[in-house]
Design a protein around this motif. Structure first.
Motif, mmCIF file in Angstrom:
data_model
loop_
_atom_site.group_PDB
_atom_site.id
_atom_site.type_symbol
_atom_site.label_atom_id
_atom_site.label_comp_id
_atom_site.label_asym_id
_atom_site.label_seq_id
_atom_site.Cartn_x
_atom_site.Cartn_y
_atom_site.Cartn_z
ATOM 1 N N TYR A 83 -2.530 0.871 2.996
ATOM 2 C CA TYR A 83 -2.802 1.106 4.422
ATOM 3 C C TYR A 83 -1.663 0.501 5.245
ATOM 4 O O TYR A 83 -1.149 1.103 6.191
ATOM 5 C CB TYR A 83 -4.093 0.410 4.854
ATOM 6 N N THR A 143 -5.467 10.315 5.691
ATOM 7 C CA THR A 143 -6.699 9.542 5.493
ATOM 8 C C THR A 143 -6.419 8.044 5.615
ATOM 9 O O THR A 143 -7.152 7.321 6.300
ATOM 10 C CB THR A 143 -7.310 9.848 4.112
ATOM 11 N N ARG A 145 -7.952 5.647 8.630
ATOM 12 C CA ARG A 145 -8.795 4.467 8.360
ATOM 13 C C ARG A 145 -8.147 3.200 8.899
ATOM 14 O O ARG A 145 -8.804 2.353 9.505
ATOM 15 C CB ARG A 145 -9.034 4.330 6.865
ATOM 16 N N LYS A 170 -9.407 0.544 11.963
ATOM 17 C CA LYS A 170 -9.605 -0.904 11.754
ATOM 18 C C LYS A 170 -8.762 -1.723 12.722
ATOM 19 O O LYS A 170 -9.167 -2.773 13.190
ATOM 20 C CB LYS A 170 -9.232 -1.268 10.311
#
Lengths: 266, 157
Positions: free
Chosen positions: B109, B139, B143, B147
């Motif tokens: 990420y 994706t 995400r 966050k």
């Protein structure tokens, strides 16, 4: 109030290498260069290196030359730095990789402390460009506040060519013995010259490079400059140790004391 | 390597490699080791770069691969305490502590967010660099964005 995006960008923008770290990396990179013909004597040639780490490569080549050639022959080599680490506890792993069993201290009594360690490899080629040797070495870098850095290079003895028979030992400016081990000290002078100024060298400088075993000329620096490096060599349990530091911060006695700590630490 | 070329490389790519290293390994000294490793790989490689973008992409891929090797190695210390984050030179908002929040995310990420928001790569380019599908990258970005409460880049809306 700063947006989250701006905060993120600001945070990432502040992740930068220090100037010291950048300069260290630059110095390491310019030492990873090919060496051209050495005929058993240290000659001035197109070596583009930073002075402090020059002796390590020449020493390795000298040992290879002594191991593989009875008569002087055209020998070239390429030294490449491999992986590095800032964790002293990785020493065992590096010893295994280099296939040598070494003695090393994490901190010396005079204040020099471990900073990082790296593996290097020197490939030597004969006059037909066939590889005749591939040797790994363990190198440890130490620092001390307000003093020049120190590097210790540890190479295996190659084909029973021991240090005492090498030119480095024979040309040392001083020597002493500790616990039956002979230590060889030298102070070397390096003249670095930009590649474009190769033709500006005087006859005296060129002649001195031929005849003085402690004077070297290098090409490829940004400016013309003279630097010095103290070196100390000794052999213990089939490993050759080279302690090397730029300038005059470390005296002969300083290096002898550090070598004593290494020897007694075994 | 000539000093001039070494200096060019370190000045132009050193911080990039360092940031990727920190994003992957969450540790400043390991990130510095990665810088050294990547530069040495650069010297040892025979790759011919068509342009600076090509060189930069190669460096990013090589850095990520080097980080992955470190993560796999037994010598790597997997625990990273919050105190270690202090070793990373970054200013943080005391209100939101965004660096701390970034470092809590999984490394894939973190790297997507970094390449997208800081380096300005498109999703397609990131997919190529990371050798993932565009869908995977979308994706991961989606995400991570949620966050961290980041907004989508205007040029990508």
């Amino acid at each position: 109030m700063m947006s989250r995006n701006a905060e993120y960008l600001d945070a990432m923008a502040n992740l930068t290498l220090s100037d010291d770290a950048k300069n260290r990396m630059i110095q390491r990179m310019i030492t990873t260069t090919p060496i051209t013909s050495i005929s058993g004597k240290k000659r001035n040639n197109s070596i583009k290196k930073y002075a402090v780490l020059a002796a390590a490569c020449l020493m390795t080549l000298g040992l290879i030359a002594a191991a593989f050639i009875g008569n002087p022959a055209k020998l070239t080599s390429k030294k490449v730095d491999l992986s590095g680490t800032r964790h002293f506890e990785n020493l065992t792993e590096y010893e295994k990789a280099a296939q040598i069993d070494i003695s090393a201290v994490e901190a010396f009594k005079n204040g020099y402390k471990f900073q990082y360690m790296y593996l290097s490899e020197t490939n030597a080629f004969d006059g037909d460009s066939s590889k005749i040797s591939k040797e790994k070495a363990v190198n440890i870098h130490y620092t001390c506040e307000n003093k020049a850095d120190l590097e210790i290079h540890m190479n295996p003895v190659i084909a029973s060519a021991h240090l005492k028979d090498s030119e480095d030992a024979q040309n040392a400016t001083d020597q002493t013995e500790i616990d039956g081990i002979t230590l060889y000290y030298s102070l070397n002078e390096y003249l670095s010259v930009p590649a474009s100024e190769k033709g500006t060298l005087t006859n005296e400088e060129l002649e001195r490079a031929e005849s003085d075993n402690h004077f070297f000329i290098y090409y490829g620096s940004l400016e013309r400059k003279t630097t010095y490096a103290s070196t100390l060599l000794f052999e213990m349990d089939n490993v050759i140790y080279l302690l090397e530091s730029s300038g005059n911060d470390l005296t002969t006695d300083d290096l002898y004391s550090m070598a004593k700590e290494i020897i007694e630490h075994k | 390597m000539e000093e001039k070329e070494a200096r060019r490389l370190v000045e132009s790519c050193g911080d990039l490699i360092y940031r990727i290293g920190v994003n992957y390994l969450k540790n400043a000294s390991d990130a510095e080791d990665i810088c050294q490793t990547v530069f040495l790989k650069y010297i040892a490689s025979d790759v011919h770069f068509e342009n600076q973008q090509h060189e930069k992409a190669w460096i990013i891929r090589t850095t990520i691969n080097a980080c992955k090797d470190v993560l796999k190695s037994s010598a790597f210390k997997n625990t990273t305490t919050l105190e270690e984050l202090g070793d990373i030179k970054a200013t943080e908002s005391h209100e939101t502590g965004i660096t701390e929040e970034v470092m809590k995310l999984p490394h894939n990420y973190r790297i997507c967010i970094y390449l997208y928001y800081y380096e300005g790569y498109s999703i397609k380019e990131i997919a190529s660099i990371l050798q993932k599908t565009e869908l995977s990258v979308r994706t991961l970005l989606s995400r991570a964005r949620k966050k961290l409460q980041l907004t989508i880049r205007e040029d990508m809306q």
